[in-house]
Design a protein around this motif. Structure first.
Motif, PDB file in Angstrom:
ATOM      1  N   HIS A  40     -16.885-125.976 -45.817  1.00  0.00           N
ATOM      2  CA  HIS A  40     -17.511-124.722 -46.244  1.00  0.00           C
ATOM      3  C   HIS A  40     -18.386-124.989 -47.466  1.00  0.00           C
ATOM      4  N   THR A  41     -19.496-124.308 -47.563  1.00  0.00           N
ATOM      5  CA  THR A  41     -20.335-124.402 -48.750  1.00  0.00           C
ATOM      6  C   THR A  41     -20.026-123.243 -49.685  1.00  0.00           C
ATOM      7  N   SER A  76     -25.792-112.582 -50.377  1.00  0.00           N
ATOM      8  CA  SER A  76     -24.820-113.661 -50.516  1.00  0.00           C
ATOM      9  C   SER A  76     -24.669-114.389 -49.187  1.00  0.00           C
ATOM     10  N   SER A  77     -24.751-115.711 -49.237  1.00  0.00           N
ATOM     11  CA  SER A  77     -24.666-116.536 -48.038  1.00  0.00           C
ATOM     12  C   SER A  77     -23.359-117.316 -48.010  1.00  0.00           C
ATOM     13  N   ARG A  78     -22.773-117.397 -46.824  1.00  0.00           N
ATOM     14  CA  ARG A  78     -21.591-118.231 -46.608  1.00  0.00           C
ATOM     15  C   ARG A  78     -21.871-119.127 -45.405  1.00  0.00           C
ATOM     16  N   SER A  79     -21.700-120.422 -45.583  1.00  0.00           N
ATOM     17  CA  SER A  79     -22.013-121.364 -44.516  1.00  0.00           C
ATOM     18  C   SER A  79     -20.805-122.226 -44.182  1.00  0.00           C
ATOM     19  N   GLU A  80     -20.756-122.625 -42.917  1.00  0.00           N
ATOM     20  CA  GLU A  80     -19.658-123.451 -42.424  1.00  0.00           C
ATOM     21  C   GLU A  80     -20.216-124.487 -41.461  1.00  0.00           C
ATOM     22  N   THR A 112     -24.092-119.702 -40.534  1.00  0.00           N
ATOM     23  CA  THR A 112     -24.330-119.049 -41.826  1.00  0.00           C
ATOM     24  C   THR A 112     -24.359-117.547 -41.628  1.00  0.00           C
ATOM     25  N   PRO A 142     -20.608-119.999 -51.974  1.00  0.00           N
ATOM     26  CA  PRO A 142     -21.527-118.870 -51.833  1.00  0.00           C
ATOM     27  C   PRO A 142     -22.813-119.106 -52.617  1.00  0.00           C
ATOM     28  N   ASP A 143     -23.925-118.675 -52.034  1.00  0.00           N
ATOM     29  CA  ASP A 143     -25.236-118.945 -52.624  1.00  0.00           C
ATOM     30  C   ASP A 143     -26.005-117.633 -52.760  1.00  0.00           C
ATOM     31  N   ARG A 155     -24.833-113.770 -43.904  1.00  0.00           N
ATOM     32  CA  ARG A 155     -25.283-113.221 -45.186  1.00  0.00           C
ATOM     33  C   ARG A 155     -24.918-111.740 -45.267  1.00  0.00           C
TER      34      ARG A 155
END
Length: 275
Positions: free
Chosen positions: A250-251, A229-233, A209, A253-254, A211
């Motif tokens: 991929h999730t 903003s978070s980006r996870s894989e 993750t 953006p959160d 951010r």
């Protein structure tokens, strides 16, 4: 080969961060020991690479980035206020194969005279154990709180030593300098995290993750909000017909909006480094 790619994928941010720290944070001037002598007038020089102060040891910056270590004093001229030099001083009191004990002294200096403008001591911030501090680096992105107020950051990058269970974590603090005082306005924000478990050959699951922060001025508010903003894989590797294959998901953006209240930005627990 995938069995070499996966752990490198998880910890690549650590190597990049160390290189950036080594290249950008060697801005202590021609005589770093002079800064330490001003900051710790009762201190003494230990070796060519160390300075002894307050019962601990400080490692002077090296002339080459290849010699960069996580317990080394780091400096950077603050681009938003080039008349100021930012200095982070890890003071190590004890060190063993199991870890170390130490503080970080954070200084803001006059970049022309090295006179201390402000300072703040963070107890145990240089301490580690099985999860080792990989590097310490300044973050001087333009964090505009208001038209006449800019913050700066400090990042502490940690890494685990297990090959089977790789782990990485980057934590960010933001500080504001106002009236000769350093105030922590963002405390222990996790901006990168990675980990996983595998058989050291192929089979395993890994996650990462990252951010990013964006300043977001808000009508009627004196201080801008921060949008995180978070980006996870997540990747899963397994054997199929004698070949190691990988599936990556991929999730979405959160984003989380942080509001300045009571002198700082309050973080949700899930974004905060727990000690």
């Amino acid at each position: 080969m995938l069995n070499r790619f996966v752990p490198l994928f998880l910890l690549a941010m650590l190597g990049a961060s160390a290189s950036q720290a080594a290249a950008q944070d060697h801005q202590c001037g021609v005589n770093p020991a002079r800064i330490l002598q001003i900051a710790y007038p009762e201190g003494t020089k230990g070796t060519d690479q160390t300075f002894l102060a307050e019962g601990g040891s400080i490692r002077l910056p090296s002339a080459t980035s290849a010699d960069y270590t996580s317990d080394m004093m780091v400096c950077r001229i603050w681009p938003a206020h080039p008349h100021n030099r930012l200095v982070a001083v890890p003071i190590i009191y004890a060190q063993s194969p199991d870890g170390r004990d130490g503080d970080i002294d954070l200084l803001v200096l006059d970049s022309r005279t090295d006179a201390i403008v402000a300072r703040n001591r963070f107890a145990d911030l240089a301490s580690d154990d099985a999860i080792r501090i990989h590097s310490v680096a300044f973050d001087t992105a333009y964090y505009a709180l208001a038209p006449d107020r800019v913050a700066f950051g400090l990042r502490v990058i940690e890494a685990g030593s297990s090959q089977a269970n790789p782990f990485g974590l980057t934590t960010l603090w933001l500080f504001e300098l106002e009236g000769g005082k350093l105030t922590t306005i963002v405390d222990r924000l996790i901006v990168a995290a990675s980990g996983g478990e595998w058989d050291t050959d192929c089979v395993g699951t890994f996650h990462a993750t990252t951010r990013t922060l964006a300043m977001a001025p808000r009508t009627g508010a004196a201080i801008a909000d921060i949008v995180v903003s978070s980006r996870s894989e997540t990747s899963t590797a397994h054997q199929r017909d004698g070949t190691c294959t990988q599936t990556v998901t991929h999730t979405a953006p959160d984003p989380v909006r942080l509001v300045f209240e009571g002198g700082n930005y309050s973080l949700p627990d899930r974004l905060t480094r727990q000690w």
